[in-house]
Design an enzyme around this catalytic site. Structure first.
Site, PDB file in Angstrom:
ATOM      1  N   LYS A  23      17.906   4.144  12.949  1.00  0.00           N
ATOM      2  CA  LYS A  23      16.441   3.680  13.317  1.00  0.00           C
ATOM      3  C   LYS A  23      16.226   2.491  12.788  1.00  0.00           C
ATOM      4  CE  LYS A  23      11.861   5.652  12.150  1.00  0.00           C
ATOM      5  NZ  LYS A  23      11.227   4.399  12.013  1.00  0.00           N
ATOM      6  N   ASP A  25      14.138  -1.110  12.655  1.00  0.00           N
ATOM      7  CA  ASP A  25      12.926  -1.612  12.109  1.00  0.00           C
ATOM      8  C   ASP A  25      12.368  -2.830  12.826  1.00  0.00           C
ATOM      9  OD1 ASP A  25      10.732  -1.744  10.518  1.00  0.00           O
ATOM     10  OD2 ASP A  25      11.848  -2.600   8.609  1.00  0.00           O
ATOM     11  N   GLU A 164      16.466   1.204   7.867  1.00  0.00           N
ATOM     12  CA  GLU A 164      15.344   2.199   7.987  1.00  0.00           C
ATOM     13  C   GLU A 164      15.516   3.698   7.977  1.00  0.00           C
ATOM     14  OE1 GLU A 164      10.937   2.345   8.258  1.00  0.00           O
ATOM     15  OE2 GLU A 164      12.521   0.797   7.468  1.00  0.00           O
TER      16      GLU A 164
END
Length: 309
Positions: A23, A25, A164
């Site tokens: 994920k 950022d 993240e």
């Protein structure tokens, strides 16, 4: 297409039916390349092509492609939204070119929605991913976000490396433009919330310098509720960006109920519209964010994009 938050039990662990990615950022964009011309669109559909001139190189390598991905700025090898914030609000072409040299960014592509004139939206994720893997990333203009087969290993690695979080994607799922789908499930290691600015309080002893922002977040019914104030992380650069973004939105009275007198005293109120990101340690029983720290202005998001995370 947007991901839903992982349920209490966490993201799905079936590697045969699900794939796992980092994920990132950063700032979500669609990169649309047609006949050598590149257009970058933010989540809200705003054209941000001029903000990131380095991605014009995409048009030199790929004749026709529509990529979905995240623009990231690396700080010591880790994506930093705070660093990216220095780039997100630039509009002037000369300033954007100088910033591109001083603070380079990269597009981490994780999906391809059109290729050589063929619409891939209704194809399964695995088929789209195979097509993306066959493309050649154009130097440092864009990279393909890696896919991993083991959720536990990636969760542990991303947490250890300060990333993240993780996104799980159902291998057989089609792409659903603009929808938040359970076919993509995200797990964040750190709590982040996008919130609307409904006012600001001055620094103690000053009437003009910003000391803290008054924030609001939609509840489950979509109604904006006061979520507390945040001053930690408010830099001079962020204040300058906020003043430009808030210009003309000031109102005489609080734009929503529930702001405590201690927070409202001496505050300048504004109509909700400007969005910021904050990190926090959860919520109080009154719904306030615990120890929120400002991360930056989200010029790529509007009120319609807000939801309680």
């Amino acid at each position: 297409m947007l991901a839903t938050a992982a349920p209490t039990g966490g993201i799905p662990r079936d590697g045969d039916r699900w794939a796992y990615e980092v994920k990132w950022d950063g700032m979500r964009v669609l990169a649309d390349v047609r006949a050598g011309a590149v257009t970058l669109l933010s989540r809200t559909g705003r054209d941000v092509t001029g903000t990131f001139p380095e991605f014009a190189r995409l048009g030199e390598v790929h004749a026709d492609v529509l990529l979905d991905g995240e623009i990231v700025a690396l700080a010591e090898g880790v994506p930093s939204f705070e660093a990216l914030g220095e780039r997100m609000h630039i509009r002037d072409a000369r300033s954007a070119a100088l910033a591109a040299r001083a603070l380079p960014v990269t597009l981490m592509a994780f999906d391809v929605l059109r290729l050589y004139g063929v619409d891939l939206v209704d194809r399964p994720w695995q088929e789209r991913r195979d097509a993306l893997d066959r493309l050649t990333p154009s130097g440092d203009a864009w990279l393909v976000s890696p896919v991993y087969p083991d959720a536990e290993v990636l969760l542990a690695a991303t947490e250890e490396q300060g990333l993240e979080g993780v996104v799980a994607k159902r291998r057989g799922s089609r792409y659903q433009p603009g929808r938040r789908s359970p076919d993509w499930v995200k797990h964040a290691h750190r709590r982040t919330q996008s919130a609307a600015v409904v006012g600001w309080r001055p620094v103690e002893g000053s009437t003009t310098r910003m000391g803290a922002l008054l924030l609001a977040v939609p509840d489950a019914a979509g109604v904006l509720r006061y979520a507390g104030r945040a001053g930690s992380g408010l830099t001079a650069g962020m204040e300058a960006d906020l003043r430009r973004a808030l210009r003309g939105s000031e109102v005489a009275t609080p734009p929503l109920p529930g702001i405590p007198r201690v927070d409202a005293a001496g505050a300048t109120f504004c109509e909700p519209g400007v969005v910021v990101d904050v990190r926090h340690l959860g919520r109080t029983t009154a719904g306030r964010l615990r120890q929120p720290t400002l991360r930056g202005l989200r010029a790529d998001l509007g009120l319609a994009d807000l939801r309680e995370e």
